[in-house]
Design an enzyme around this catalytic site. Sequence first.
Site, PDB file in Angstrom:
ATOM      1  N   TYR A 142      10.543 -25.691  40.156  1.00 39.15           N
ATOM      2  CA  TYR A 142       9.005 -26.177  40.031  1.00 39.15           C
ATOM      3  C   TYR A 142       8.510 -26.372  41.488  1.00 39.15           C
ATOM      4  CZ  TYR A 142      10.345 -27.069  35.211  1.00 39.15           C
ATOM      5  OH  TYR A 142      11.090 -26.815  33.871  1.00 39.15           O
ATOM      6  N   LYS A 189      24.494 -24.194  36.488  1.00 39.11           N
ATOM      7  CA  LYS A 189      24.980 -22.941  36.132  1.00 39.11           C
ATOM      8  C   LYS A 189      25.571 -22.287  37.199  1.00 39.11           C
ATOM      9  CE  LYS A 189      24.428 -19.521  33.031  1.00 39.11           C
ATOM     10  NZ  LYS A 189      25.042 -19.536  31.594  1.00 39.11           N
ATOM     11  N   ASP A 221      24.053 -23.941  29.279  1.00 39.11           N
ATOM     12  CA  ASP A 221      23.935 -23.344  27.952  1.00 39.11           C
ATOM     13  C   ASP A 221      25.099 -24.110  27.230  1.00 39.11           C
ATOM     14  OD1 ASP A 221      25.678 -22.173  29.809  1.00 39.11           O
ATOM     15  OD2 ASP A 221      25.888 -20.484  28.941  1.00 39.11           O
ATOM     16  N   ASP A 245      14.292 -30.998  32.694  1.00 37.90           N
ATOM     17  CA  ASP A 245      13.205 -30.898  31.530  1.00 37.90           C
ATOM     18  C   ASP A 245      13.689 -30.783  30.363  1.00 37.90           C
ATOM     19  OD1 ASP A 245      10.474 -30.927  31.026  1.00 37.90           O
ATOM     20  OD2 ASP A 245      10.118 -28.949  32.046  1.00 37.90           O
ATOM     21  N   ASP A 249      13.963 -32.999  26.846  1.00 29.60           N
ATOM     22  CA  ASP A 249      13.403 -32.859  25.551  1.00 29.60           C
ATOM     23  C   ASP A 249      14.365 -32.917  24.384  1.00 29.60           C
ATOM     24  OD1 ASP A 249      10.991 -33.337  26.734  1.00 29.60           O
ATOM     25  OD2 ASP A 249      10.133 -31.612  25.696  1.00 29.60           O
TER      26      ASP A 249
END
Length: 362
Positions: A142, A189, A221, A245, A249
């Site tokens: 980001y 990852k 994942d 992020d 959520d």
Amino acid sequence: MEKKIALIPGDGIGPDIIKQGVRVLDAVAKKCGHVFNYETVLAGGCAIDKFDNPLPKESLDTCLAADSVLLGAVGGPKWDDVPSNKRPEKALLGLRAGMKVFANLRPAVMFKQLSAACPLKDEIVGEGLDILIVRELTGGIYFGDRGRNADNTEAFDTERYNVSEIERILKIGFESAMKRQKKMCVVDKANILESSRLWREVANKMHKDYPEVVLDFLYVDNAAMQLVRNPRQFDVIATSNMFGDILSDEASQVTGSIGMLASASLGDGTGPGLYEPIHGSAPDIAGKNLANPLATILSCAMMLRFDFKMEKEALMIEKAVDTVLDEGWRTGDIAGSDIDAIKAAGKLVGTDKMGDLVINAL
Ligand code: NAD
């Protein structure tokens, strides 16, 4: 103790819920002999309207000079069409960067009284969920280099972390785990990304300083799948900005009650933290005395715990919220399918009454 708190009500339901947070803080202060002084600043859509700037310098300066900062929410349809460099969300990124709050702590708690709102089966959630997501907030993709090629047919974003950025966020993860169930899962990852492999190396090195913490790793994942398959396996999840992020959520949806979840964004401890509910400005119910103020009130508890080291006072708020839920009081968003029965029993309440109930329960 005397403390200065900067308030950013923001937009939509922001002012409604901040009002209740302040009432609860004042009630705690009165009970425990503290003095909290407040300064209200504009940020988000309301600041665009007044100053043509979502985060005026004076607002950030006031926050930086305070002992802690409480934020409602920013944004709404009124500002959907303003240019992207002036959108209300710019205030959030500006506050995080300006306050150097690099760690976002989001408890995903399923309150046992609200289990009906959880979309997962009873046998999966059992007695309830209590996960803490520790998300890196000011680095990674980001904030990395991004751009497009000359003819606009290619674009790139860059995930980049250095050792000290990883160390400071994992330190918060390990220390949080020590105060909880002593388990931390680093989500990455690492089968593909070099930056993830660096996260693993740093985590394994730091683990020697926290031998009591059970450390493990999951690919993102798999973590996304495990959060709905077997969420009770998690205690603390520590992860990068983008993975955090998305997973935070997901975890909040798993608990089923967006109006209940608080968050804290912390820096290195030399400046104020930023405390806010995880939900948005809910323009559909703004100013109607319908918003659930409990996420904000629980964010106030986090403020007392982390910025002011007032553990007893933080617990007092958390217990009061628990009592109010035990007694069956509900705002519309957490009434679920029982809403008619709750209404008939006179226990369906609005924003202000929910604030009164928490204060009475303190
Ligand atoms: P939202 O969280 O505002 O609302 C989603 C749904 O949940 C709505 O139906 C809303 O009424 C309900 N809801 C949210 N909080 C509630 C509460 N405390 N009590 C009762 N019901 C509640 O998300 P959205 O609709 O996607 O976004 C609305 C605006 O908020 C957008 O402009 C968005 O950009 C902004 N937003 C701001 C933040 C922030 O300031 N941190 C975060 C997310 C979204």
